[in-house]
Write an enzyme that holds these catalytic residues in place. Structure first.
Site, PDB file in Angstrom:
ATOM      1  N   HIS A 109     -14.093  -2.017  -1.893  1.00 20.66           N
ATOM      2  CA  HIS A 109     -13.136  -1.636  -0.859  1.00 20.66           C
ATOM      3  C   HIS A 109     -13.462  -2.327   0.461  1.00 20.66           C
ATOM      4  O   HIS A 109     -13.313  -1.745   1.548  1.00 20.66           O
ATOM      5  CB  HIS A 109     -13.107  -0.116  -0.673  1.00 20.66           C
ATOM      6  N   TYR A 152      -2.378   5.258  -4.219  1.00 23.39           N
ATOM      7  CA  TYR A 152      -3.460   6.211  -3.994  1.00 23.39           C
ATOM      8  C   TYR A 152      -3.085   7.503  -4.712  1.00 23.39           C
ATOM      9  O   TYR A 152      -1.930   7.934  -4.673  1.00 23.39           O
ATOM     10  CB  TYR A 152      -3.650   6.491  -2.498  1.00 23.39           C
ATOM     11  N   SER A 169       0.814  -1.212   0.000  1.00 19.75           N
ATOM     12  CA  SER A 169       0.000   0.000   0.000  1.00 19.75           C
ATOM     13  C   SER A 169       0.850   1.265   0.000  1.00 19.75           C
ATOM     14  O   SER A 169       1.930   1.313   0.608  1.00 19.75           O
ATOM     15  CB  SER A 169      -0.909   0.006   1.235  1.00 19.75           C
ATOM     16  N   THR A 171      -5.769   2.573  -6.997  1.00 23.48           N
ATOM     17  CA  THR A 171      -7.079   2.493  -6.360  1.00 23.48           C
ATOM     18  C   THR A 171      -7.875   3.735  -6.726  1.00 23.48           C
ATOM     19  O   THR A 171      -7.424   4.859  -6.502  1.00 23.48           O
ATOM     20  CB  THR A 171      -6.931   2.380  -4.836  1.00 23.48           C
ATOM     21  N   LYS A 218      -8.137  -0.762  -9.380  1.00 20.36           N
ATOM     22  CA  LYS A 218      -8.912  -1.365  -8.284  1.00 20.36           C
ATOM     23  C   LYS A 218     -10.030  -0.425  -7.859  1.00 20.36           C
ATOM     24  O   LYS A 218      -9.804   0.767  -7.640  1.00 20.36           O
ATOM     25  CB  LYS A 218      -7.992  -1.661  -7.099  1.00 20.36           C
TER      26      LYS A 218
END
Length: 367
Positions: free
Chosen positions: A263, A136, A114, A162, A239
Site C-alpha cells: 500500500h 474497499y 478508487s 484491496t 491488491k
C-alpha cells in the site's frame, strides 16, 4: 505527447514532478499524499528494494525499436502499467479523477478508479478510458453490491479488491496535521452523508482515518472473496498480497491477478518492500494468474526491474498524483509519455524486443 501550447513544460524525470507538486500543494495535502504509516520504514524500503535490483542486460540482441505493449487482465495495453487506485484526486487538482483518467486513455493504459474517488465512477468511465474499479470492503454489504452494480453498468473492465486495509494504518503526518477533507472534496461514490466524519477536523487526529474506521469492514475473509469471485464476471484482481501463501490461495480461488503491494508504505509499517517478495509470489502462483507490482515504482527502469523479477506489469501511483498537481491533465499526460520513453530506452538497453521478453532477464540483488 503534451502540446507545449498547453503551457505545461514537463520535467525530464518522473521524480522531478515531486518538487513541482510540493511547490503548489498545501503542506497538509502534500503530507497526505507523500506520507506513509508509523516511522515510514516500509515507505523507504520500497525505494531501497527496487534500487538494489540489478538487471543483467543481453547484448547483440539486435533491438532498436521495441514494442512496449503488454497483456494485462482484461486485454492489451500500450504499456505494462495501470494507474494505481488513489483516493480523493480533487485534493490535487480541481479536475481530479477525470483528468488523470483521460491521460490514461491517451497513454493506452488502464485507470483504476478508487471507491474513495472524489468523482463518481460514472463520470470517470465517461472519459472513455479503460477503467477498473477498486473496491474497499465496507461494513454495509448492500452498499458493496450497489458499487459493484454501478461499476458494471459503467462498463468497468475489471474489479480490484484491496485486502490490506482492515483499518487505516497510523499515518502520523496526517494525525499531526489534524488532516480533514475540505468541503469541496467528497467520497463521491458513497451515499450522501457517509463521509461526514472525513470533514471533521480534530487536532491530533486524522479525520480520514476516523471515517474509514467507521465505514470499512475489518474482518474481510476468504469467504468474502469467494462471494466476490462468484459475483464478478469481469477479471478480478486482489491488491495487497505480500505472503506467497496468500498469493497461492488467491490463485486457487480463481482470481485473475494478484497485486503485490504494501500500500505504498501506508499500512503495516513492518511490512516488507513489495519488490523484495515479488519473486516468491510469482513462484507461488505458478502462472495460474497474473502478478502485478505496486509500491515504489518511479520510472521506466523500475518497470523493467519488476518485469525481470517476474511481474506481468506494475501499478504507478504517487508520480501521477504529483504530475496531476503540477499540470492537471497535461501534467499527467507528460508523466505517462515520459514513462513510455523511459521504458522503451530500458528495453533497448537490456536487449528486449518487448515486455514479455524482459521477464526472461536475470537479476542480481545488491548490484
Amino acid at each position: 505527447m503534451v502540446d507545449p501550447a498547453d503551457g505545461f513544460v514537463p520535467p525530464v524525470s518522473l521524480a522531478d514532478f515531486a518538487a513541482l507538486a510540493r511547490a503548489v500543494l498545501p503542506p497538509d495535502v502534500w503530507d497526505f499524499v507523500d506520507g506513509g504509516s508509523g516511522a515510514e520504514t516500509a515507505l523507504a524500503a520500497n525505494r531501497a528494494a527496487l534500487d538494489r535490483v540489478a538487471v543483467l542486460p543481453r547484448m547483440l540482441a539486435g533491438v532498436d525499436d521495441p514494442s512496449t505493449e503488454a497483456t494485462l487482465p482484461g486485454g492489451r495495453a500500450a504499456l505494462p502499467v495501470a494507474v494505481a487506485p488513489m483516493a480523493y484526486q480533487r485534493l490535487l487538482h480541481p479536475d481530479g479523477e477525470p483528468a488523470l483518467a483521460a491521460a490514461a486513455r491517451a497513454a493506452g493504459v488502464p485507470y483504476v478508479a478508487s471507491t474513495l474517488a472524489s468523482t463518481p465512477i460514472e463520470e470517470i468511465a465517461a472519459t472513455g478510458a479503460t477503467v477498473w474499479f477498486q473496491l474497499y470492503w465496507l461494513r454495509d454489504r448492500a452498499l458493496v453490491a450497489d458499487l459493484l452494480d454501478r461499476a458494471s453498468a459503467a462498463g468497468c473492465a475489471a474489479v480490484m479488491v484491496t485486502v490490506d486495509v482492515p483499518v487505516l494504518g497510523r499515518r502520523l503526518r496526517d494525525a499531526r496535521n489534524g488532516f480533514a477533507l475540505p468541503p469541496h472534496v467528497t467520497a463521491a461514490n458513497l451515499p450522501g452523508g457517509r463521509d461526514d466524519l472525513a470533514h471533521q477536523g480534530t487536532p491530533g487526529v486524522s479525520a480520514v482515518a476516523v471515517h474509514t474506521g467507521a465505514v470499512f469492514a475489518p474482518a474481510l475473509s476468504w469467504a468474502d472473496l469467494d462471494w466476490l469471485r462468484a459475483r464478478t464476471p469481469v477479471p478480478l484482481l486482489v491488491k495487497g498480497i505480500l505472503d506467497a501463501r496468500d498469493a497461492a490461495r488467491a490463485a486457487d480461488a480463481g482470481v485473475d491477478a494478484v497485486v503485490v503491494s504494501n500500500h505504498g508504505g501506508r499500512q503495516l509499517d513492518a511490512a516488507p518492500a513489495s519488490a523484495s517478495v515479488l519473486p516468491e509470489v510469482v513462484e507461488a502462483v505458478d502462472e495460474r494468474c497474473a502478478v502485478l507490482l505496486d509500491s515504489g515504482v518511479r520510472g521506466g527502469v523500475d518497470v523493467l526491474r519488476a518485469l525481470a523479477l517476474g511481474a506481468d506489469g506494475v501499478l504507478l501511483g504517487r508520480p501521477l498524483l504529483w504530475a496531476l498537481a503540477a499540470g492537471g491533465r497535461a501534467g499527467a499526460e507528460a508523466a505517462l509519455a515520459l514513462l513510455a520513453a523511459e521504458l522503451r530506452d530500458a528495453l533497448i538497453l537490456s536487449g528486449c524486443p518487448d515486455p514479455a521478453s524482459a521477464r526472461r532477464l536475470r537479476t542480481r540483488i545488491g548490484g
